[in-house]
Design an enzyme around this catalytic site. Structure first.
Site, short mmCIF file in Angstrom:
data_model
loop_
_atom_site.label_atom_id
_atom_site.label_comp_id
_atom_site.label_asym_id
_atom_site.label_seq_id
_atom_site.Cartn_x
_atom_site.Cartn_y
_atom_site.Cartn_z
N PHE A 53 13.22 96.03 50.22
CA PHE A 53 13.91 94.87 49.64
C PHE A 53 14.51 94.02 50.75
O PHE A 53 15.30 94.50 51.57
CB PHE A 53 15.01 95.30 48.67
CG PHE A 53 15.77 94.14 48.09
CD1 PHE A 53 15.18 93.31 47.14
CD2 PHE A 53 17.07 93.87 48.50
CE1 PHE A 53 15.87 92.21 46.62
CE2 PHE A 53 17.77 92.78 47.98
CZ PHE A 53 17.16 91.95 47.04
N TYR A 55 16.59 90.41 51.89
CA TYR A 55 17.55 89.44 51.35
C TYR A 55 17.98 88.40 52.39
O TYR A 55 18.67 87.45 52.05
CB TYR A 55 18.79 90.17 50.83
CG TYR A 55 19.39 91.12 51.84
CD1 TYR A 55 20.29 90.67 52.80
CD2 TYR A 55 19.05 92.47 51.86
CE1 TYR A 55 20.83 91.52 53.74
CE2 TYR A 55 19.58 93.34 52.78
CZ TYR A 55 20.47 92.87 53.73
OH TYR A 55 21.00 93.72 54.67
N GLY A 56 17.63 88.60 53.66
CA GLY A 56 18.02 87.68 54.72
C GLY A 56 16.82 87.24 55.53
O GLY A 56 15.84 86.73 54.98
N GLU A 130 16.23 96.69 62.57
CA GLU A 130 17.49 96.69 61.82
C GLU A 130 18.50 97.73 62.29
O GLU A 130 19.70 97.56 62.09
CB GLU A 130 17.21 96.91 60.33
CG GLU A 130 16.25 95.91 59.71
CD GLU A 130 16.78 94.48 59.71
OE1 GLU A 130 17.99 94.28 59.98
OE2 GLU A 130 16.00 93.56 59.45
#
Length: 238
Positions: A53, A55-56, A130
């Site tokens: 998922f 989101y950025g 990340e």
């Protein structure tokens, strides 16, 4: 824009070494990143597909090979500029801010489907990207695809105990750092702009992001281009 070559273990290990020399001893070693990935993969059954998922920046610069990308949403988590970046899009004197998921609300983004043969290699690249400083925690969350299906996807939520965490910043202060911070990866405001533009292209209206777009433009004395009018009553909720 990040490339896959920049996310090789060798390049990331050099970034970590440089960061540690500069005094950022919380950056994870390659062994720590590998241990984190192995822990996350305990929830994965070999031979099956997996979902991520985004989101950025993963929405507009995934640098992943994937089988499918679908608009999606998660409940119980919201998009938030909630941790400092003193290197990538800022400096120690004027750190930038980066997005993570924080508890509460909901968030719309993109779910990437990884085919079984892609899972291990692509998640390794994702971890190199990340899991540098450990400010993120990998979490498998129920994710609703726009076609109605619910899948379990791995995503990255903020570690509220990490030294980079800065939740509950006044939006005026957040906007100032986003407006003016710049680092080796570029300007923090470009990170915001790209996220906002890609969200709009997916039909996502995030009042929190749009409010920041307007505030940053005001601080810089620049016009807002193609922005959805902000809903000030909903600021802070994704």
């Amino acid at each position: 824009m990040l490339t896959r070559e920049e996310l090789s273990s060798e390049r990331i290990d050099q970034i970590v070494a440089d960061a540690r020399k500069a005094g950022y001893d919380f950056f994870l070693t390659s062994e720590e990143r590998e241990a984190s990935l192995k822990k996350a993969l305990q929830r994965y059954k070999p031979g099956e597909e997996a979902w991520v998922f985004a989101y950025g920046s993963l929405m507009w610069n995934p640098a992943l090979e994937y089988a499918e990308a679908l608009p999606s949403s998660v409940e119980g988590w919201r998009r938030s500029f909630c941790f400092w970046t003193p290197l990538g899009r800022g400096t120690p004197e004027l750190p930038g801010l980066m997005l993570a998921l924080e508890g509460g609300g909901s968030c719309e983004g993109i779910a990437y489907r990884l085919a079984p043969h892609q899972v291990r290699s692509e998640l390794a690249i994702l971890w190199n990207r990340e899991m540098l400083s450990g400010v993120y925690q990998a979490r498998w969350v129920p994710t609703r695809l726009r076609d109605g299906r619910v899948v379990t996807a791995v995503t990255f939520v903020v570690d509220t105990a990490h030294c980079q965490y800065c939740g509950d910043l006044p939006i005026e202060r957040a906007a100032h750092h986003i407006a003016f911070a710049e680092g080796r990866r570029g300007a923090c405001r470009d990170y915001l702009t790209n996220t906002a533009e890609h969200a709009r292209s997916l039909g996502i209206h995030d009042p929190y992001i749009e409010e920041l777009v307007h505030r940053v433009a005001d601080l810089r004395g620049e016009p807002v281009v193609h922005a959805v009018p902000p809903d000030t009553e909903a600021v802070g909720e994704a």
